[in-house]
Scaffold this active site. Sequence first.
Site, PDB file in Angstrom:
ATOM      1  N   GLU A  78       3.520  16.285   4.481  1.00  0.00           N
ATOM      2  CA  GLU A  78       2.776  15.240   5.192  1.00  0.00           C
ATOM      3  C   GLU A  78       3.671  14.339   6.042  1.00  0.00           C
ATOM      4  OE1 GLU A  78      -0.199  15.376   5.684  1.00  0.00           O
ATOM      5  OE2 GLU A  78      -1.238  16.247   3.958  1.00  0.00           O
ATOM      6  N   HIS A  82       0.997   8.097  -0.003  1.00  0.00           N
ATOM      7  CA  HIS A  82      -0.131   9.032   0.121  1.00  0.00           C
ATOM      8  C   HIS A  82      -0.379   9.682  -1.238  1.00  0.00           C
ATOM      9  CE1 HIS A  82      -2.777  12.188   1.306  1.00  0.00           C
ATOM     10  NE2 HIS A  82      -1.903  13.108   0.949  1.00  0.00           N
ATOM     11  N   HIS A 113      -3.466  11.471  -4.296  1.00  0.00           N
ATOM     12  CA  HIS A 113      -4.693  12.230  -4.547  1.00  0.00           C
ATOM     13  C   HIS A 113      -5.378  11.714  -5.811  1.00  0.00           C
ATOM     14  CE1 HIS A 113      -2.895  16.045  -2.363  1.00  0.00           C
ATOM     15  NE2 HIS A 113      -3.072  15.020  -1.536  1.00  0.00           N
ATOM     16  N   TYR A 151     -14.220  -8.657  -3.949  1.00  0.00           N
ATOM     17  CA  TYR A 151     -13.554  -9.433  -2.892  1.00  0.00           C
ATOM     18  C   TYR A 151     -12.114  -9.001  -2.638  1.00  0.00           C
ATOM     19  CZ  TYR A 151     -11.259 -12.098  -6.629  1.00  0.00           C
ATOM     20  OH  TYR A 151     -10.514 -12.467  -7.705  1.00  0.00           O
ATOM     21  N   HIS A 165      -9.697  14.906   0.400  1.00  0.00           N
ATOM     22  CA  HIS A 165      -8.244  15.043   0.320  1.00  0.00           C
ATOM     23  C   HIS A 165      -7.614  13.953  -0.562  1.00  0.00           C
ATOM     24  CE1 HIS A 165      -4.217  15.679   2.651  1.00  0.00           C
ATOM     25  NE2 HIS A 165      -4.014  15.248   1.420  1.00  0.00           N
ATOM     26  N   TYR A 204      -4.956 -14.310   6.192  1.00  0.00           N
ATOM     27  CA  TYR A 204      -4.484 -13.153   6.944  1.00  0.00           C
ATOM     28  C   TYR A 204      -5.607 -12.118   6.978  1.00  0.00           C
ATOM     29  CZ  TYR A 204      -4.574 -10.543   2.757  1.00  0.00           C
ATOM     30  OH  TYR A 204      -5.023  -9.910   1.645  1.00  0.00           O
TER      31      TYR A 204
HETATM   32 ZN   LIG Z   1      -2.298  14.995   0.370  1.00  0.00          ZN
END
Ligand SMILES: [Zn+2]
Length: 233
Positions: A74, A92, A94, A113, A154, A207
Site C-alpha cells: 500500500e 492503514h 483491517h 461526539y 477493505h 479545530y
Molecule cells: Zn489493506
Amino acid sequence: MRLRAEREAVVAHARRMAADGLAVGTSGNLSTRAGDLVAITPTGVPYDVLTAEDVVVVDLDGTPVEGRLRPSSEVPMHTAVYRGTDAGAVVHTHPVHATALSTLLDELPPIHYMVVLLGGPVRVAPYAPYGTEELARLGVEGLAGRSAVLLANHGATTYGDDLAQAYERGVLLEWLCRLYAQARALGEPRLLDAEQLERARVAFGGYGQGGGSAGGGSAGGGSANAGGAWGSR
Ligand SMILES: [Zn+2]
C-alpha cells in the site's frame, strides 16, 4: 541506518495492532514521514518479529531508498496521503467492525461526539483493488476535511501529526464503528445533528473542518491537544 527513530516508532506501533484488534496476521501497514522520506512497514513480515532494520525507507514517490525488504503493497496510498495532506504519519488497518460497516454504508453516521476528532462523519471510499493508484486516489478524496476514511470492502486509513496520533485515530475509528454496529443491532440509533457536532468541535478546541490552512489538507487534522483528548472524556 536512516530514520532510525521513525523506524523504531513504526515497529512499536505495528506490534500493538493485533492486540488492539486493528489487524490480523500481516495485514495493515503503518508509516511515518521525516522530510521527504517515509519509513513504512515491509510486506509480509509478522509484526511480532518485525525489527527496525526490516522497516523500509521510501521517498514521496514510493521509490525505495533504504531497506533490505520490499515495502508494503500500500505504498501508493501512504505516499498519496503525504502528498495530499499535512500528514506526519499514516495508519492503514483491517479492523473487523470498520471493515464490516465499509460493506454497508456510504458514511459512518455521527453516533458519538468524538467523531469530530476525525474531522466529522467518516466517508466510505468506493472499492478499488488493494495496492493500486486508484485506491490511493479514492482514499485521499475520501479524506477531504477528515483525518480518517473507510475503504469499501477493505478496511480503514487514518492519519495524524505523528504515529501516536494516527494510531490513536485508528483505534477511535474502530471504536466508533463498533459502537454504531452494536447500536444498530438493538434498534435505530439517535444521531447527532450538525449543531451538536459543531458544539463538540468548539469544546475540543475549535479545530476541524474549515479550521485548517487554506491548503485544504489539514482540515481533518487536530492539534496535539485535541488528539490526545478523546481517551479522557
Ligand atoms: Zn489493506
